[in-house]
Design a protein around this motif. Structure first.
Motif, short mmCIF file in Angstrom:
data_model
loop_
_atom_site.label_atom_id
_atom_site.label_comp_id
_atom_site.label_asym_id
_atom_site.label_seq_id
_atom_site.Cartn_x
_atom_site.Cartn_y
_atom_site.Cartn_z
N ASN A 143 -10.45 11.44 -6.79
CA ASN A 143 -9.13 11.87 -7.26
C ASN A 143 -8.15 11.85 -6.09
O ASN A 143 -8.51 11.70 -4.92
CB ASN A 143 -9.21 13.24 -7.93
N ARG A 144 -6.88 12.02 -6.43
CA ARG A 144 -5.82 11.92 -5.42
C ARG A 144 -5.92 13.01 -4.36
O ARG A 144 -5.64 12.78 -3.18
CB ARG A 144 -4.44 11.95 -6.10
N ARG A 145 -6.30 14.21 -4.77
CA ARG A 145 -6.40 15.30 -3.80
C ARG A 145 -7.45 15.00 -2.74
O ARG A 145 -7.23 15.24 -1.54
CB ARG A 145 -6.74 16.60 -4.52
N SER A 146 -8.59 14.44 -3.15
CA SER A 146 -9.64 14.10 -2.19
C SER A 146 -9.19 12.99 -1.26
O SER A 146 -9.45 13.03 -0.05
CB SER A 146 -10.91 13.69 -2.93
N LEU A 147 -8.49 11.99 -1.79
CA LEU A 147 -7.99 10.91 -0.95
C LEU A 147 -6.97 11.42 0.05
O LEU A 147 -6.94 10.98 1.21
CB LEU A 147 -7.38 9.81 -1.82
N ALA A 148 -6.14 12.36 -0.38
CA ALA A 148 -5.17 12.95 0.55
C ALA A 148 -5.89 13.71 1.66
O ALA A 148 -5.47 13.66 2.83
CB ALA A 148 -4.22 13.87 -0.21
N THR A 149 -6.97 14.40 1.32
CA THR A 149 -7.76 15.11 2.32
C THR A 149 -8.33 14.14 3.35
O THR A 149 -8.41 14.44 4.54
CB THR A 149 -8.91 15.89 1.65
N LEU B 144 -7.75 -1.85 -11.44
CA LEU B 144 -8.97 -2.18 -12.16
C LEU B 144 -9.06 -1.29 -13.38
O LEU B 144 -8.64 -0.12 -13.34
CB LEU B 144 -10.19 -1.97 -11.26
N SER B 145 -9.59 -1.81 -14.47
CA SER B 145 -9.77 -1.03 -15.68
C SER B 145 -11.07 -0.26 -15.60
O SER B 145 -12.14 -0.84 -15.40
CB SER B 145 -9.77 -1.95 -16.91
N ARG C 61 -8.92 3.36 -18.59
CA ARG C 61 -7.77 3.71 -17.78
C ARG C 61 -7.58 2.65 -16.70
O ARG C 61 -8.55 2.12 -16.15
CB ARG C 61 -7.96 5.07 -17.11
N SER C 62 -6.34 2.34 -16.39
CA SER C 62 -6.04 1.44 -15.29
C SER C 62 -5.94 2.27 -14.02
O SER C 62 -5.17 3.23 -13.95
CB SER C 62 -4.73 0.69 -15.54
N ALA C 63 -6.74 1.93 -13.01
CA ALA C 63 -6.80 2.71 -11.78
C ALA C 63 -6.42 1.86 -10.59
O ALA C 63 -6.89 0.72 -10.46
CB ALA C 63 -8.20 3.29 -11.59
N LYS C 64 -5.58 2.40 -9.72
CA LYS C 64 -5.29 1.74 -8.46
C LYS C 64 -6.52 1.82 -7.56
O LYS C 64 -7.33 2.74 -7.67
CB LYS C 64 -4.08 2.38 -7.78
N LEU C 65 -6.65 0.85 -6.66
CA LEU C 65 -7.80 0.76 -5.78
C LEU C 65 -7.40 0.95 -4.33
O LEU C 65 -6.32 0.50 -3.91
CB LEU C 65 -8.51 -0.58 -5.95
N VAL C 66 -8.24 1.61 -3.59
CA VAL C 66 -8.07 1.74 -2.14
C VAL C 66 -9.38 1.32 -1.48
O VAL C 66 -10.43 1.27 -2.13
CB VAL C 66 -7.69 3.17 -1.72
N GLY D 117 -11.79 3.57 -6.76
CA GLY D 117 -10.75 3.68 -7.78
C GLY D 117 -10.16 5.08 -7.79
O GLY D 117 -10.89 6.07 -7.67
N VAL D 118 -8.84 5.16 -7.95
CA VAL D 118 -8.15 6.45 -8.02
C VAL D 118 -8.21 6.93 -9.46
O VAL D 118 -7.60 6.33 -10.35
CB VAL D 118 -6.69 6.33 -7.55
N CYS D 119 -8.97 8.00 -9.70
CA CYS D 119 -9.22 8.43 -11.07
C CYS D 119 -9.26 9.95 -11.15
O CYS D 119 -10.16 10.57 -10.57
CB CYS D 119 -10.53 7.84 -11.58
N GLU D 120 -8.29 10.53 -11.84
CA GLU D 120 -8.26 11.98 -12.02
C GLU D 120 -9.28 12.41 -13.07
O GLU D 120 -9.92 13.46 -12.94
CB GLU D 120 -6.86 12.43 -12.44
#
Length: 219
Positions: free
Chosen positions: A72-78, A90-91, A99-104, A122-125
């Motif tokens: 999730n976004r919070r973990s990536l921010a950490t 990516l789907s 869900r369509s998710a951005k990739l890092v 994948g960024v997935c809440e």
């Protein structure tokens, strides 16, 4: 297509267990040099295991049905990972539908003391909850032979021999295009161009070319 990545230290520091003369990460029980045993919580299809991202430990849901690891976004921010606005997408199939998710791209993920370099996440809440930061997908767990010990409540990861197919991690970042030219003598010349959108070097890419009933490989 079969793709591979070179070794890289990445931008995230390794966990303290690698830098110390003796392992100090309490979550991993060493079995042999190519094995670790991680304790898990839960049961059935909800096994949560500790995974190391640099010096940060996150609890991940071990999901054999997930192709791509998610956070999730919070973990990536950490972790200090930025999500570019033009990141590939990516789907993902979640409990609430696709869900369509951005990739890092994470430089390195540690399963106990065993590293996996160049992991696409994948960024997935929807893939996270109050207990877990996301899913441990096959692009990480598939690099190992995995055994679930229900008596000791451990998941044992054993590194596989040889170079592994990394198409799940590299595919979204590699844009491949090709042009074909037919000569008067019926020779066919195909030019394949691969653009790497990642901030890591791709050491090797094998691209399959299908032309009618004929199949070719370009490296």
């Amino acid at each position: 297509r079969q793709l591979s990545l070179p070794d890289s230290d990445g931008s995230l520091p390794p966990p303290a267990a690698e830098r110390a003369s003796e392992p100090c990460t309490p979550v991993a029980t060493a079995l042999s040099s190519d094995q670790v045993a991680l304790p898990y919580e839960g049961q059935g299809h909800s096994l949560a295991v500790p995974i190391q991202f640099g010096e940060t430990e996150l609890t991940m849901l071990f999901d054999t049905g997930a192709t791509v690891t998610t956070l999730n976004r919070r973990s990536l921010a950490t972790l200090g990972v930025r999500i570019p606005s033009d990141a590939p997408e990516l789907s993902l199939r979640t409990a609430n539908g696709e869900r369509s998710a951005k990739l890092v791209l994470i430089p390195r993920v540690w399963v106990g003391g065993l590293p996996v370099d160049g992991v696409t996440v994948g960024v997935c809440e929807e893939c996270a909850d109050e207990r877990t930061a996301g899913l441990l997908g096959l692009n990480v767990s598939g690099q190992f032979l995995v055994t679930v010990d229900t008596v000791r409540k451990e998941v044992i990861f054993q590194a596989r021999d040889g170079r592994q197919d990394r198409i799940v991690d590299i595919g979204p970042w590699l844009k491949v295009r090709a042009t074909a030219k037919v000569w008067p003598d019926e020779r066919v010349e195909v030019e394949v161009i691969a653009d790497n959108r990642a901030d890591r070097t791709v050491s090797e890419a094998v691209v399959g070319i299908h032309c009618g009933d004929d199949n070719f490989v370009a490296k």
